[in-house]
Design an enzyme around this catalytic site. Structure first.
Site, PDB file in Angstrom:
ATOM      1  N   ASP A   1      19.294  11.684   5.907  1.00  0.00           N
ATOM      2  CA  ASP A   1      19.142  13.136   5.933  1.00  0.00           C
ATOM      3  C   ASP A   1      17.824  13.473   6.628  1.00  0.00           C
ATOM      4  O   ASP A   1      16.973  12.602   6.804  1.00  0.00           O
ATOM      5  CB  ASP A   1      19.178  13.714   4.514  1.00  0.00           C
ATOM      6  CG  ASP A   1      18.295  12.956   3.553  1.00  0.00           C
ATOM      7  OD1 ASP A   1      17.230  12.440   3.982  1.00  0.00           O
ATOM      8  OD2 ASP A   1      18.650  12.844   2.373  1.00  0.00           O
TER       9      ASP A   1
ATOM     10  N   ASP B   1      14.544  15.907   6.579  1.00  0.00           N
ATOM     11  CA  ASP B   1      13.755  16.845   5.780  1.00  0.00           C
ATOM     12  C   ASP B   1      12.661  17.444   6.646  1.00  0.00           C
ATOM     13  O   ASP B   1      12.109  16.784   7.534  1.00  0.00           O
ATOM     14  CB  ASP B   1      13.125  16.116   4.590  1.00  0.00           C
ATOM     15  CG  ASP B   1      14.178  15.566   3.644  1.00  0.00           C
ATOM     16  OD1 ASP B   1      15.131  16.306   3.343  1.00  0.00           O
ATOM     17  OD2 ASP B   1      14.072  14.387   3.245  1.00  0.00           O
TER      18      ASP B   1
ATOM     19  N   ASP C   1       5.037   9.720  -1.608  1.00  0.00           N
ATOM     20  CA  ASP C   1       5.077   8.578  -2.515  1.00  0.00           C
ATOM     21  C   ASP C   1       4.543   7.279  -1.895  1.00  0.00           C
ATOM     22  O   ASP C   1       3.656   6.637  -2.441  1.00  0.00           O
ATOM     23  CB  ASP C   1       6.484   8.377  -3.110  1.00  0.00           C
ATOM     24  CG  ASP C   1       7.621   8.482  -2.105  1.00  0.00           C
ATOM     25  OD1 ASP C   1       7.340   8.623  -0.890  1.00  0.00           O
ATOM     26  OD2 ASP C   1       8.793   8.410  -2.522  1.00  0.00           O
TER      27      ASP C   1
END
Ligand code: ATP
Ligand code: MG
Length: 466
Positions: free
Chosen positions: A90, A92, A172
C-alpha cells in the site's frame, strides 16, 4: 535491486561526503525539541524510484497537496519496498497539512482514528492513507493535552504534530523512516536507515524498551518485517521482546485481531509464525496455539505449519483466504484437546464438539477479537470434520449443498496433508465431487455394500436408487 546497489555504493563509499556535500540535511526542524533524527536527501538522479512505480492515486494525492501549498511525501513501507525492489502493498502519504485541511482538499475522503487521526482518501476500492507529520510525545509540555499515555506507558492518543524530521523520529524502524518527496522527486531517509536497508537489518528507532512500552505492537511488527523482508533483527531491538511480550495483552483485542491478520495474510505466514515463536511473541497473541506446538505430538506443529504454507500458496496465487479457515486451523489442536476431555468426562460427542468449540473460541477472543462473522464458520468447519465421515446417500448429497462444504473439505485435506490417517476420506470426497450423478450413486452403493468401516460406525443402509 538497482536502487539498493546504487545507494549502497554511494553510502558505503562516501559516508561523510554523503552527508556533508552531496546530500542536503533537511532544514526546518522544530527548535523546541532536540531532533532525534536527521534526514538526508538523495536527489532524483541518484536513486531509481520513478513515478511509474507509484500508485497513480497516491500520485494524485501528492500533487493535490503540493499544488495546494503543502508538503506531500510517500512514507514508510512503500518507499522501503521500492528501494528493495519489492512491489509495495500500500502507499501511505505524509504531509504538513492537518487532517482537517486534508479532508477539505479531497471530497472523496474521511477522517478516521482517535489514537492517530488520519485521513483516508478513497478511489473506488483503493484507499490512500494520509497522515500529518507527528512529533514526539513530551509530557513536560502542553503536548500532553493532545498526546496521552495510559498506566502502562502506552500511547492512547498521539496527535502531536511536528516537522518532517520529527515525523521521522516517531517512525517505528529506521528502514521505515524514509520518504519520497513529490516536490523534487528526492528520497529523504536517515543515514542509519539507508545503511540498514543495505545490510538488511531491522532496527527500532530510539530506546527499544520505551518504544515498545509506547506501542507493544511494534514488537510483532518487527517479526513481520523480518519475515517478509528476510532481514535480521538487530540485537538491541529484539533484546526486550521476551520480558515485554506480555504488554501485548494490554493492546485492544480488536487491534490485535487486525494485526494478526496482517501477520498471517501477507503471504509470509509460515516464516512470520516461526519468527514470532522464536522471539517469544506467540504466546500473547495465540496462547492456545503456542501451547499446542510445544506438545509432544509433532502433528500439532506440522498441521499448523501446513495450514500456514497453504495460506501463503493461496495468497501468492491470488486466491481468496478466509480468516475463519485460518483460525480454525490455529485453534484445531486446542479444540480437539478440549473435545476429548469433555467426552472423557462422559459428554456425548455432538454436544462435546459444540461446547469445546465454544470454549476454544471464547478463550482466543480475549486476545484477538475474532468477529462473529468468522466464529460461526470456524465452528461449522470443525463440525464438518465428523459429518464428512458419514457417507450415506442422503447425508453425502446434502453435505455437498452445504455452504461451508468447501471449507470443511479443504480442512480435511489439510489434516491428511499434515499426516493424519483418515482412511482415504479426502480422495473419496474429491472423487465424489468430480463424478456425475450416476457415479455418485455408484460410489454410495459400493460403499453401502462394503463391510462396516471403522471411520463411519453408524451408517444407515444406503437407499436403493435403481
Ligand atoms: P507494509 O505495508 O508492507 O505492511 P509498512 O511499513 O508500510 O509495511 P504500515 O502498517 O503500512 O507498514 O505503516 C506505514 C508506516 O507507518 C510504517 O512504515 C511506519 O513508518 C509507520 N508506522 C506504522 N505503524 C507504526 C507504529 N506502531 N509505530 C510507529 N510507526 C508506525
Ligand atoms: Mg504500508
Amino acid at each position: 535491486m538497482r536502487y539498493t546497489a546504487r545507494l549502497s555504493n554511494w553510502y558505503i563509499g562516501n559516508p561523510h561526503t554523503l552527508i556533508d556535500s552531496l546530500l542536503n540535511i533537511f532544514r526546518g526542524r522544530s527548535k523546541t525539541e532536540a531532533p532525534q533524527a536527521k534526514l538526508v536527501t538523495i536527489p532524483r538522479d541518484a536513486h531509481s524510484i520513478s513515478r511509474k512505480q507509484i500508485n497513480p492515486n497516491a500520485i494524485k494525492v501528492l500533487y493535490r497537496l503540493k499544488n495546494s501549498g503543502y508538503q506531500g511525501l510517500l512514507v514508510g513501507g512503500c518507499v522501503r519496498d521500492l528501494m528493495l525492489g519489492i512491489e509495495p502493498k500500500d502507499f501511505d502519504v505524509a504531509t504538513n497539512a492537518t487532517p482537517e485541511q486534508v479532508r477539505q482538499l479531497f471530497s472523496n475522503s474521511r477522517l478516521i482514528g482517535r489514537r492517530f487521526k488520519l485521513v483516508h482518501v478513497n478511489f473506488g476500492r483503493d484507499t490512500i492513507e494520509v497522515a500529518t507529520f507527528r512529533a514526539a510525545h513530551d509530557p513536560d509540555t502542553s503536548h500532553h493535552t493532545i498526546a496521552k499515555a495510559n498506566d502502562h506507558g502506552m500511547l492512547v492518543r498521539d496527535n502531536v504534530y511536528g516537522t518532517l524530521d520529527d515525523d521521522a523520529a516517531r517512525r517505528d524502524f529506521t528502514v521505515n523512516a524514509i520518504y519520497y518527496d513529490i516536490a523534487d522527486f528526492s528520497i529523504k531517509a536517515l543515514p542509519q536507515g539507508l545503511k540498514d536497508i543495505d545490510d538488511r537489518v531491522l532496527r527500532i528507532m530510539g530506546d527499544p524498551e520505551q518504544r515498545y512500552r509506547e506501542d507493544p505492537v511494534r514488537m510483532i511488527r518487527a517479526a513481520r518485517f523480518a519475515a517478509k523482508l528476510h532481514f535480521t533483527i538487530d540485537e538491541k531491538t529484539s533484546a526486550p521482546f521476551q520480558s515485554l511480550a506480555s504488554l501485548l495483552t494490554n493492546v485492544s483485542s480488536a487491534r490485535m485481531f487486525d494485526e494478526t491478520l496482517k501477520l498471517l495474510l501477507g503471504g509470509y505466514a509460515h516464516e512470520t509464525f516461526e519468527t514470532l515463536d522464536r522471539l517469544h511473541l506467540l504466546k500473547p497473541l495465540l496462547p492456545a496455539t503456542a501451547r499446542a506446538i510445544q506438545s509432544e505430538h509433532p502433528f500439532n506443529r506440522q498441521f499448523i505449519l501446513q495450514a500456514l504454507n497453504n495460506t501463503d500458496d493461496r495468497i501468492r496465487a491470488g486466491k481468496s483466504i478466509t480468516p475463519a479457515f485460518l483460525f480454525a486451523a490455529l485453534l484445531w489442536p486446542d479444540f480437539l484437546e478440549k473435545r476429548t476431555a469433555l467426552i472423557n468426562q462422559g459428554m456425548p460427542e455432538a454436544p462435546a464438539t459444540q461446547k469445546a468449540a465454544q470454549i476454544a473460541i471464547m478463550d482466543q477472543v480475549k486476545y484477538t477479537a475474532i468477529p462473529k462473522r468468522f466464529t460461526l464458520p470456524i465452528k461449522e468447519i470443525w463440525d464438518l470434520q465428523w459429518r464428512l465421515t458419514k457417507r450415506t446417500p442422503q447425508k453425502a448429497l446434502a453435505l455437498l449443498e452445504q455452504s461451508r462444504f468447501r471449507a470443511g473439505y479443504d480442512f480435511m485435506l489439510l489434516r491428511e496433508q499434515a499426516g493424519e490417517p483418515l482412511d482415504g476420506l479426502g480422495d473419496w470426497w474429491t472423487k465424489f465431487q468430480a463424478v456425475d450423478e450416476e457415479g455418485r450413486t455408484k460410489m454410495l452403493n459400493i460403499k453401502s455394500n462394503k463391510p462396516k468401516r471403522s471411520r463411519a460406525p453408524k451408517k444407515r443402509p444406503a437407499a436403493s436408487s435403481d
